[in-house]
Design a protein around this motif. Structure first.
Motif: not given
Ligand SMILES: C[S@@+](CC[C@H](N)C(=O)[O-])C[C@H]1O[C@@H](n2cnc3c(N)ncnc32)[C@H](O)[C@@H]1O
Length: 298
Positions: A108-110, A112-114, A131-133, A137-139
């Protein structure tokens, strides 16, 4: 895990995420807006080098031979490639500290940005990376990149508050924050990582933090907070909040000296954003540190 199994999990998790309010506060709405509108050349032109889009800083020595002389017409292109290489080296170091990861694991990338670190994690371990953001737009950007690479059945970003993630208790073999922990309360954050991590799992953060030896946040640290609308924590707060949440540091690495060459090179480029002096000055006067902390979830 087969892609059919993955799709089933995706469907379940997506259903779960419908119940997760994101953003949860007015502050988080501001942060979502900030990242939805963020399109600085320093992030996009570096990502264009090889399709790994980062929103973090670099570490390591400058390869002056690769840069060549400043007089040539290709210097700017080489400088961008060099800054990008150092940013990817930072992500590689984070991945080095995740411990043994199996293909069937979930990471899991908490924040995560782009999605650059997520792609690198999948390419290294062959596993699933979630990933979560806060930024839609980034997701979308991260998911589009995963589709272009044909890894969308293993790498996925979602709009979600990392203090309330749509993962079951113990689901993650490892999790991380790469320059995203300064947007949240650390006790809340580490309680959530501790919940989603399997016992014996690994948590890693790379972050800027103010140095308790300096006394209080310096004027440079305050400037960085204002620039990014964030709230930089102290090294002491990190260690205390981890200890309170079953996260036991296994490695604490001071990357301050390793990140200075990146900042000094970046300050000479056309990609400057105006915050370079604050980073360089605070790293040099000892009020700010760039740290990696890897912790075991016990
Ligand atoms: C500086 S960027 C780092 C992006 C990424 N980790 C990287 O290394 O490229 C900060 C990220 O934190 C995310 N973020 C901040 N607060 C968050 C929250 N409460 N929940 C989820 N993501 C959050 C932002 O949306 C943004 O993607």
């Amino acid at each position: 895990m087969t892609s059919t199994e993955f799709s089933t999990t995706v469907a379940t998790s997506t259903a779960n995420s419908a119940f997760i309010p994101a953003p949860a506060t007015a502050y988080q709405e501001d942060i979502a807006r900030y990242w939805d509108h963020e399109a600085r050349p320093v992030n996009l032109r570096l990502g264009d080098v090889d399709g790994l889009y980062h929103h973090h800083y670099g570490i390591g020595d400058i390869d002056h031979a690769a840069l060549g002389g400043a007089e040539g017409g290709t210097y700017e292109k080489k400088l961008i490639a060099e800054l990008h290489r150092l940013e990817s080296a930072q992500a590689e170091l984070l991945l080095d500290h995740l411990g043994p990861v199996e293909r069937g694991d979930t990471l899991v990338d908490a924040g995560c940005g782009r999605g650059g670190s997520m792609v690198m994690a999948h390419q290294r371990f062959g596993c699933r990376v979630e990933g979560v953001t806060l930024s839609a737009k980034q997701a979308d950007f991260a998911n589009q990149r995963a589709r272009e690479l044909g890894i969308e059945d293993h790498v996925r970003a979602r709009v979600c508050n990392m203090l309330d993630m749509p993962f079951a208790a113990g689901q993650a073999a490892a999790s991380w924050n790469n320059e995203s922990s300064m947007y949240v309360d650390l006790h809340d954050l580490f309680a959530e990582h501790s919940r989603i991590l399997a016992t014996g799992g690994r948590y890693v953060t790379i972050t800027g933090c103010w140095n308790p030896r300096y006394g209080q946040p310096s004027k440079w640290v305050s400037q960085i907070n204002a620039h990014f609308e964030c709230n930089i924590h102290s090294r002491r707060e990190y260690l205390r909040a981890m200890a309170d949440n079953r996260l036991v540091p296994q490695a604490v690495i001071d990357l301050t000296q390793a990140t200075l060459p990146y900042w000094e090179l970046r300050a000479t480029s056309s990609l400057v954003t105006g915050i370079e002096e604050a980073f360089i000055s605070s790293y040099k006067d000892g009020s700010f540190q760039y740290l990696l902390i890897a912790a075991d979830r016990i």
